[in-house]
Design an enzyme around this catalytic site. Structure first.
Site, short mmCIF file in Angstrom:
data_model
loop_
_atom_site.label_atom_id
_atom_site.label_comp_id
_atom_site.label_asym_id
_atom_site.label_seq_id
_atom_site.Cartn_x
_atom_site.Cartn_y
_atom_site.Cartn_z
N GLY A 42 9.39 83.90 46.11
CA GLY A 42 9.78 82.98 47.17
C GLY A 42 8.98 81.68 47.06
O GLY A 42 9.20 80.91 46.12
N SER A 109 7.45 85.07 39.66
CA SER A 109 7.76 83.79 40.27
C SER A 109 6.62 83.39 41.21
O SER A 109 5.47 83.32 40.77
CB SER A 109 9.11 83.88 40.99
OG SER A 109 9.59 82.62 41.33
N TRP A 110 6.88 83.13 42.49
CA TRP A 110 5.79 82.85 43.41
C TRP A 110 4.80 84.02 43.45
O TRP A 110 3.60 83.81 43.64
CB TRP A 110 6.32 82.57 44.82
CG TRP A 110 5.27 82.68 45.87
CD1 TRP A 110 5.11 83.68 46.80
CD2 TRP A 110 4.16 81.79 46.08
NE1 TRP A 110 4.00 83.45 47.57
CE2 TRP A 110 3.39 82.30 47.15
CE3 TRP A 110 3.75 80.59 45.46
CZ2 TRP A 110 2.25 81.66 47.63
CZ3 TRP A 110 2.60 79.97 45.93
CH2 TRP A 110 1.86 80.49 47.00
N ASP A 267 14.80 80.49 31.54
CA ASP A 267 14.44 80.42 32.95
C ASP A 267 14.54 78.97 33.41
O ASP A 267 13.80 78.11 32.92
CB ASP A 267 13.01 80.94 33.15
CG ASP A 267 12.62 81.11 34.61
OD1 ASP A 267 13.19 80.40 35.46
OD2 ASP A 267 11.73 81.93 34.88
N HIS A 295 15.61 83.69 34.96
CA HIS A 295 14.47 83.85 35.86
C HIS A 295 14.39 85.23 36.50
O HIS A 295 13.31 85.73 36.79
CB HIS A 295 14.54 82.79 36.96
CG HIS A 295 13.39 82.82 37.92
ND1 HIS A 295 12.10 82.50 37.54
CD2 HIS A 295 13.33 83.12 39.25
CE1 HIS A 295 11.30 82.60 38.58
NE2 HIS A 295 12.01 82.98 39.63
#
Length: 321
Positions: A42, A109-110, A267, A295
């Site tokens: 996120g 990711s985050w 990605d 991704h």
């Protein structure tokens, strides 16, 4: 190597942390197994049941939680007292609450950003890191994802144009992030929901190399779309509350840890250069560039690489003894 079968938690609870936030926290697998913490992306994506399937439940004590403001955590959608520093403190509070001396951090990711921030802060409490889709929270990373001349917009111009539609009247007067932030924090619910849909769709459309589902299914969960859009915009507006190049400037703190980095070749949410630069700064890391992958952790080859990394980290833990 494939995902493990679906499994239910053996314990679920709400954990009170600072500033009145309550975190949804769950544990799955073997209570006496090697502890591994799953850090979702996120910011604002929350956890789903599927994350548990990356890990062998016979050998792992699988821990997951919804970060501030998302999923089942409360208050939902709250931007107040929601910073990277507080999320790091939340992770440490969970570790203390569960009486865990050392654990593995697994984030994409985050989630990779947060895992790195925690490890830099407390390297002595980490067994190892498994990271996917690296996001280093630099100006160039925000530009890649959101700017007109960024990589994502150049590859997906028609989707990017749709992303700009809710803020067309504000362009030229405000930045993209500020324009969205004004809508997200306004009282106009109709305008807000249209903007949330556009933000969420932008990421969903570019997350996989091959999108094979009906686009109407890209937003199956409005609850998740709301928190992801609000919190992503909030964090990007504030440069994720960390100094420029903070992670690469502090890699010396984590050079004694085993680190596996997994990144899709194509990605377009988080650029491959981020993973490569992190790997170059860490002699102790292994980088797997997944061909024909974007991704998403849900792409077949990426899923397999993550399952293998989790299995191999168990071997490393045994060798440490």
């Amino acid at each position: 190597m494939q995902l493990f079968p679906p499994i239910k938690p053996f314990k679920t609870e709400m954990l009170g942390v600072s500033n009145g936030h309550q975190l949804h926290l769950e544990q799955t697998g073997n209570p006496d197994g090697v502890p591994i913490l799953f850090l979702h992306g996120g910011p604002g994506a929350g956890i789903s049941e599927a994350y548990r399937q990356f890990f062998d439940p016979e050998h792992y004590r699988i821990i997951g939680f919804d970060q501030r403001g998302c999923g089942k955590s409360q208050p939902f959608g709250s931007l107040e007292d929601n910073t990277s520093q507080l999320l790091v403190q939340d992770v440490l509070a969970i570790q203390n609450h569960l009486n865990i001396e050392k654990w593995i951090l697994f984030g994409g990711s985050w989630g990779s950003t947060l895992a790195l921030l925690v490890a830099i802060e407390r390297p002595e409490s980490i067994i190892g890191l498994i990271l996917r889709g690296i996001f280093l929270a630099r100006k160039e990373d925000y530009s890649w994802y959101l700017d007109k001349n960024g990589g994502a917009a150049q590859l997906f111009p028609e989707y990017y144009q749709a992303f700009l539609e809710p803020i067309q009247s504000k362009l030229g007067k405000q930045t993209i992030v500020d324009a969205y932030y004004d809508i997200f924090t306004s009282d106009n619910e109709i305008q807000k929901m249209a903007a949330i849909k556009a933000w969420f769709l932008w990421e969903a459309r570019i997350s996989k190399l091959h999108i094979q589902i009906n686009e109407e299914q890209l937003i199956p969960d409005v609850h998740r779309a709301i928190s992801l859009a609000l919190l992503e915009c909030h964090y990007i507006k504030h440069q994720c509350f960390i100094p420029e190049n903070h992670i690469l400037d502090n890699t010396a703190n984590i050079k004694a840890l085993p680190i596996t980095i997994i990144h899709g070749r194509y990605d377009t949410v988080c650029k491959l250069e981020s993973a490569y630069s992190l790997h170059q700064a860490l002699d102790n890391s292994e980088l797997s560039i997944i061909p024909e992958a974007g991704h998403s952790a849900g792409e077949t080859a990426t899923t397999q690489a993550l399952c293998i990394a989790a299995r191999d980290m168990l071997k490393f833990k045994k060798e440490q003894k």
